[in-house]
Design an enzyme around this catalytic site. Structure first.
Site, PDB file in Angstrom:
ATOM      1  N   ASP A   1       0.866  -1.174   0.000  1.00 12.58           N
ATOM      2  CA  ASP A   1       0.000   0.000   0.000  1.00 12.58           C
ATOM      3  C   ASP A   1       0.906   1.228   0.000  1.00 12.58           C
ATOM      4  O   ASP A   1       2.128   1.110  -0.212  1.00 12.58           O
ATOM      5  CB  ASP A   1      -0.993  -0.039   1.182  1.00 12.58           C
ATOM      6  CG  ASP A   1      -0.298   0.154   2.529  1.00 12.58           C
ATOM      7  OD1 ASP A   1       0.961   0.202   2.570  1.00 12.58           O
ATOM      8  OD2 ASP A   1      -1.010   0.248   3.540  1.00 12.58           O
TER       9      ASP A   1
ATOM     10  N   CYS B   1       3.241  -3.383   3.988  1.00 12.56           N
ATOM     11  CA  CYS B   1       2.411  -2.225   4.314  1.00 12.56           C
ATOM     12  C   CYS B   1       3.017  -1.622   5.571  1.00 12.56           C
ATOM     13  O   CYS B   1       4.144  -1.981   5.928  1.00 12.56           O
ATOM     14  CB  CYS B   1       0.935  -2.605   4.456  1.00 12.56           C
ATOM     15  SG  CYS B   1       0.536  -3.687   5.844  1.00 12.56           S
TER      16      CYS B   1
ATOM     17  N   THR C   1       2.476  -1.777   8.991  1.00 12.11           N
ATOM     18  CA  THR C   1       2.824  -2.779  10.014  1.00 12.11           C
ATOM     19  C   THR C   1       3.109  -4.147   9.415  1.00 12.11           C
ATOM     20  O   THR C   1       3.640  -5.026  10.104  1.00 12.11           O
ATOM     21  CB  THR C   1       1.646  -2.979  10.992  1.00 12.11           C
ATOM     22  OG1 THR C   1       0.518  -3.446  10.233  1.00 12.11           O
ATOM     23  CG2 THR C   1       1.292  -1.692  11.717  1.00 12.11           C
TER      24      THR C   1
ATOM     25  N   HIS D   1      11.010 -23.484   7.810  1.00  9.00           N
ATOM     26  CA  HIS D   1       9.924 -24.212   8.485  1.00  9.00           C
ATOM     27  C   HIS D   1       8.570 -24.050   7.806  1.00  9.00           C
ATOM     28  O   HIS D   1       7.767 -24.979   7.828  1.00  9.00           O
ATOM     29  CB  HIS D   1       9.792 -23.737   9.935  1.00  9.00           C
ATOM     30  CG  HIS D   1      10.940 -24.167  10.803  1.00  9.00           C
ATOM     31  ND1 HIS D   1      10.921 -24.052  12.177  1.00  9.00           N
ATOM     32  CD2 HIS D   1      12.145 -24.714  10.490  1.00  9.00           C
ATOM     33  CE1 HIS D   1      12.067 -24.507  12.680  1.00  9.00           C
ATOM     34  NE2 HIS D   1      12.835 -24.904  11.669  1.00  9.00           N
TER      35      HIS D   1
ATOM     36  N   HIS E   1       8.261 -30.455   8.581  1.00 10.80           N
ATOM     37  CA  HIS E   1       7.638 -29.170   8.254  1.00 10.80           C
ATOM     38  C   HIS E   1       6.680 -29.309   7.069  1.00 10.80           C
ATOM     39  O   HIS E   1       5.657 -28.640   7.011  1.00 10.80           O
ATOM     40  CB  HIS E   1       8.713 -28.121   7.981  1.00 10.80           C
ATOM     41  CG  HIS E   1       9.622 -27.920   9.156  1.00 10.80           C
ATOM     42  ND1 HIS E   1       9.162 -27.435  10.361  1.00 10.80           N
ATOM     43  CD2 HIS E   1      10.941 -28.198   9.326  1.00 10.80           C
ATOM     44  CE1 HIS E   1      10.166 -27.391  11.227  1.00 10.80           C
ATOM     45  NE2 HIS E   1      11.248 -27.855  10.626  1.00 10.80           N
TER      46      HIS E   1
HETATM   47  C1  RB5 Z   1      -1.878   2.525   6.544  1.00 13.88           C
HETATM   48  O1  RB5 Z   1      -2.006   3.698   7.268  1.00 13.88           O
HETATM   49  C2  RB5 Z   1      -1.729   1.329   7.459  1.00 13.88           C
HETATM   50  O2  RB5 Z   1      -2.905   1.138   8.184  1.00 13.88           O
HETATM   51  C3  RB5 Z   1      -1.364   0.103   6.672  1.00 13.88           C
HETATM   52  O3  RB5 Z   1      -0.201   0.340   5.952  1.00 13.88           O
HETATM   53  C4  RB5 Z   1      -1.093  -1.144   7.486  1.00 13.88           C
HETATM   54  O4  RB5 Z   1      -0.225  -0.891   8.538  1.00 13.88           O
HETATM   55  C5  RB5 Z   1      -2.281  -1.891   7.876  1.00 13.88           C
HETATM   56  O5  RB5 Z   1      -2.212  -3.000   8.443  1.00 13.88           O
END
Ligand code: RB5
Length: 143
Positions: A8, A65, A67, A98, A133
């Site tokens: 993203d 993305c 996180t 694994h 595994h």
């Molecule tokens: C975007 O702001 C953020 O929510 C996205 O990149 C991600 O971390 C979502 O899980």
């Protein structure tokens, strides 16, 4: 080898660096988007990427993305996908050894570029161990 990528907006800048790095390694890439830092919704890019990796058209995938969680959750909705959220080299190595992860996922807002590229290298250069595994992986799909 050809690798499918997706992100993203939060992962866009890191994805560009990863693509550069892959090209330097002589690896071909296909970027399923997004293509700018404009705010967007990660499932719009994760689903096409997952379908393409699942189809066998690509050797594996790399996704990111902010996180890593949103894109990882989305990718893993696909039966044939084993996406592994990895923020250290050791986790990436174990994701291959694994879990035979077919998509590497990274948290772009929580790792620096140097770490991310090392994680990519470890992921690509580590073989699956098989054995017990493989038995566990065979039990993952919902039947
Ligand atoms: C975007 O702001 C953020 O929510 C996205 O990149 C991600 O971390 C979502 O899980």
């Amino acid at each position: 080898m050809t690798i499918a990528l997706c992100s993203d907006h939060a992962g866009y800048e890191l994805k560009k660096k990863v693509i550069e790095h892959l090209h330097e390694r002589g690896i071909q890439t296909h970027d399923f988007g997004t293509y700018s830092e404009e705010s967007c919704d990660y499932p719009d890019f994760a689903h096409p990427c997952a379908i393409a990796v699942e189809s066998g058209k690509f050797d594996c995938g790399i996704a990111m993305c902010g996180t890593g969680n949103g894109i990882n959750i989305t990718l893993n909705k696909h039966q044939g996908i084993r996406a592994a959220l990895s923020w250290t080299e050791d986790i990436a190595r174990l994701a291959r050894e694994h879990n035979n992860a077919n998509i590497l996922v990274m948290p772009a807002r929580f790792i620096d570029e140097e770490t991310a590229l090392r994680i990519v290298d470890v992921y690509l250069d580590t073989p699956f161990e098989g054995g017990r595994h493989q038995r566990r992986i065979d039990k993952i799909p919902v039947i």
